[in-house]
Design a protein around this motif. Sequence first.
Motif, mmCIF file in Angstrom:
data_model
loop_
_atom_site.group_PDB
_atom_site.id
_atom_site.type_symbol
_atom_site.label_atom_id
_atom_site.label_comp_id
_atom_site.label_asym_id
_atom_site.label_seq_id
_atom_site.Cartn_x
_atom_site.Cartn_y
_atom_site.Cartn_z
ATOM 1 N N LYS A 3 -24.912 43.838 19.106
ATOM 2 C CA LYS A 3 -24.806 44.783 17.994
ATOM 3 C C LYS A 3 -24.717 44.017 16.678
ATOM 4 O O LYS A 3 -23.807 43.197 16.493
ATOM 5 N N LYS A 4 -25.759 44.291 15.817
ATOM 6 C CA LYS A 4 -25.809 43.580 14.538
ATOM 7 C C LYS A 4 -24.930 44.300 13.514
ATOM 8 O O LYS A 4 -24.854 45.525 13.535
ATOM 9 N N LYS A 5 -24.323 43.552 12.670
ATOM 10 C CA LYS A 5 -23.499 44.192 11.639
ATOM 11 C C LYS A 5 -24.410 44.797 10.572
ATOM 12 O O LYS A 5 -25.367 44.165 10.141
ATOM 13 N N MET A 6 -24.178 46.067 10.182
ATOM 14 C CA MET A 6 -25.042 46.738 9.203
ATOM 15 C C MET A 6 -24.691 46.288 7.794
ATOM 16 O O MET A 6 -23.507 46.091 7.476
ATOM 17 N N ASN A 7 -25.759 46.157 6.929
ATOM 18 C CA ASN A 7 -25.491 45.839 5.527
ATOM 19 C C ASN A 7 -25.202 47.130 4.762
ATOM 20 O O ASN A 7 -25.257 48.217 5.336
ATOM 21 N N ILE A 8 -24.986 47.028 3.476
ATOM 22 C CA ILE A 8 -24.593 48.201 2.666
ATOM 23 C C ILE A 8 -25.660 49.302 2.685
ATOM 24 O O ILE A 8 -25.361 50.492 2.789
ATOM 25 N N TRP A 9 -26.968 48.899 2.592
ATOM 26 C CA TRP A 9 -28.068 49.890 2.570
ATOM 27 C C TRP A 9 -28.157 50.615 3.909
ATOM 28 O O TRP A 9 -28.393 51.825 3.955
ATOM 29 N N GLU A 10 -27.997 49.828 4.965
ATOM 30 C CA GLU A 10 -28.077 50.443 6.296
ATOM 31 C C GLU A 10 -26.904 51.393 6.522
ATOM 32 O O GLU A 10 -27.044 52.436 7.139
ATOM 33 N N ARG A 11 -25.755 51.031 5.953
ATOM 34 C CA ARG A 11 -24.594 51.906 6.118
ATOM 35 C C ARG A 11 -24.762 53.209 5.335
ATOM 36 O O ARG A 11 -24.198 54.236 5.656
ATOM 37 N N MET A 12 -25.570 53.173 4.273
ATOM 38 C CA MET A 12 -25.860 54.404 3.497
ATOM 39 C C MET A 12 -27.024 55.185 4.122
ATOM 40 O O MET A 12 -27.350 56.274 3.673
ATOM 41 N N TYR A 13 -27.669 54.631 5.127
ATOM 42 C CA TYR A 13 -28.818 55.229 5.839
ATOM 43 C C TYR A 13 -30.033 55.460 4.934
ATOM 44 O O TYR A 13 -30.941 56.191 5.279
ATOM 45 N N LEU A 14 -30.036 54.864 3.729
ATOM 46 C CA LEU A 14 -31.140 55.120 2.805
ATOM 47 C C LEU A 14 -32.498 54.596 3.312
ATOM 48 O O LEU A 14 -33.479 55.336 3.301
ATOM 49 N N PRO A 15 -32.567 53.341 3.767
ATOM 50 C CA PRO A 15 -33.886 52.862 4.253
ATOM 51 C C PRO A 15 -34.419 53.728 5.391
ATOM 52 O O PRO A 15 -35.616 54.028 5.435
ATOM 53 N N ALA A 16 -33.530 54.195 6.292
ATOM 54 C CA ALA A 16 -33.978 55.018 7.426
ATOM 55 C C ALA A 16 -34.503 56.363 6.936
ATOM 56 O O ALA A 16 -35.534 56.857 7.409
ATOM 57 N N ILE A 17 -33.812 56.943 5.939
ATOM 58 C CA ILE A 17 -34.252 58.245 5.400
ATOM 59 C C ILE A 17 -35.601 58.093 4.692
ATOM 60 O O ILE A 17 -36.536 58.878 4.918
ATOM 61 N N VAL A 18 -35.734 57.054 3.876
ATOM 62 C CA VAL A 18 -36.998 56.831 3.154
ATOM 63 C C VAL A 18 -38.123 56.562 4.154
ATOM 64 O O VAL A 18 -39.231 57.092 4.031
ATOM 65 N N GLY A 19 -37.841 55.777 5.173
ATOM 66 C CA GLY A 19 -38.851 55.484 6.211
ATOM 67 C C GLY A 19 -39.294 56.756 6.921
ATOM 68 O O GLY A 19 -40.486 56.979 7.136
ATOM 69 N N GLY A 20 -38.343 57.613 7.241
ATOM 70 C CA GLY A 20 -38.655 58.883 7.919
ATOM 71 C C GLY A 20 -39.498 59.780 7.042
ATOM 72 O O GLY A 20 -40.468 60.391 7.495
ATOM 73 N N MET A 21 -39.134 59.857 5.732
ATOM 74 C CA MET A 21 -39.900 60.686 4.799
ATOM 75 C C MET A 21 -41.323 60.159 4.647
ATOM 76 O O MET A 21 -42.281 60.932 4.552
ATOM 77 N N ALA A 22 -41.465 58.825 4.632
ATOM 78 C CA ALA A 22 -42.804 58.221 4.493
ATOM 79 C C ALA A 22 -43.679 58.621 5.676
ATOM 80 O O ALA A 22 -44.855 58.955 5.508
ATOM 81 N N ILE A 23 -43.104 58.619 6.874
ATOM 82 C CA ILE A 23 -43.878 59.013 8.068
ATOM 83 C C ILE A 23 -44.288 60.474 7.948
ATOM 84 O O ILE A 23 -45.439 60.847 8.212
ATOM 85 N N THR A 24 -43.361 61.327 7.516
ATOM 86 C CA THR A 24 -43.669 62.765 7.366
ATOM 87 C C THR A 24 -44.802 62.964 6.366
ATOM 88 O O THR A 24 -45.760 63.703 6.629
ATOM 89 N N ILE A 25 -44.715 62.298 5.205
ATOM 90 C CA ILE A 25 -45.736 62.461 4.152
ATOM 91 C C ILE A 25 -47.092 61.955 4.655
ATOM 92 O O ILE A 25 -48.135 62.567 4.430
#
Length: 179
Positions: A13-35
């Motif tokens: 289990k990798k320690k999450m950085n600040i961005w990963e803890r805010m889930y922002l990259p995952a949300i942006v990645g998901g939106m990009a796939i949808t678009i």
Amino acid sequence: MEPLTSRAQIIEKKKMNIWERMYLPAIVGGMAITIKHLFKKKVTVKYPEQKREFSKVWRGQHVLKRDDNGAERCTACGLCALACPAEAITMDAAERKPSEKNLYREEKYAARYEIDMLRCIFCGLCEDACPKEAIFLRDDKIVMSEFGRKPFVYGKDILVEPMDPTKRIDISARQKKTF
Ligand code: SF4
Ligand code: SF4
């Protein structure tokens, strides 16, 4: 603990950085796939207004054929039921009475013949196994949807083609097809 095979991978289990803890990259990645999918060719169709084309070799609802004189071809030999990988076919055999020669072609006939369409996988093996050319899968009729399970057990009332020669099911095109 030792892994059972060499294919096993130990995941740490990798320690999450600040961005990963805010889930922002995952949300942006998901939106990009949808678009991205908004501009792709649609794979869905607007049924029932729009209908998808069937394959040239599709198999539909079964029919139990009569011979030219209107007698049922099926002799209740059970080979179709034996060949069926889904165990969808059941039947009861009966002896033909002398007065029933016009109804049944052979001395033995299926007094009850049922196919559970919920089990059937439309493989066509019953058709191949039949020595009497009695059962075919049609290419002009699909099995319709129902609200319960019971109506999917089709008996002779649905499967046997009409006695009226003008209303017989034409399976000549089906017989010519090669798979
Ligand atoms: S089409 Fe296949 S699964 Fe369906 S009844 Fe015939 S043999 Fe069984
Ligand atoms: S449909 Fe054909 S294989 Fe099946 S019981 Fe009747 S005669 Fe035999």
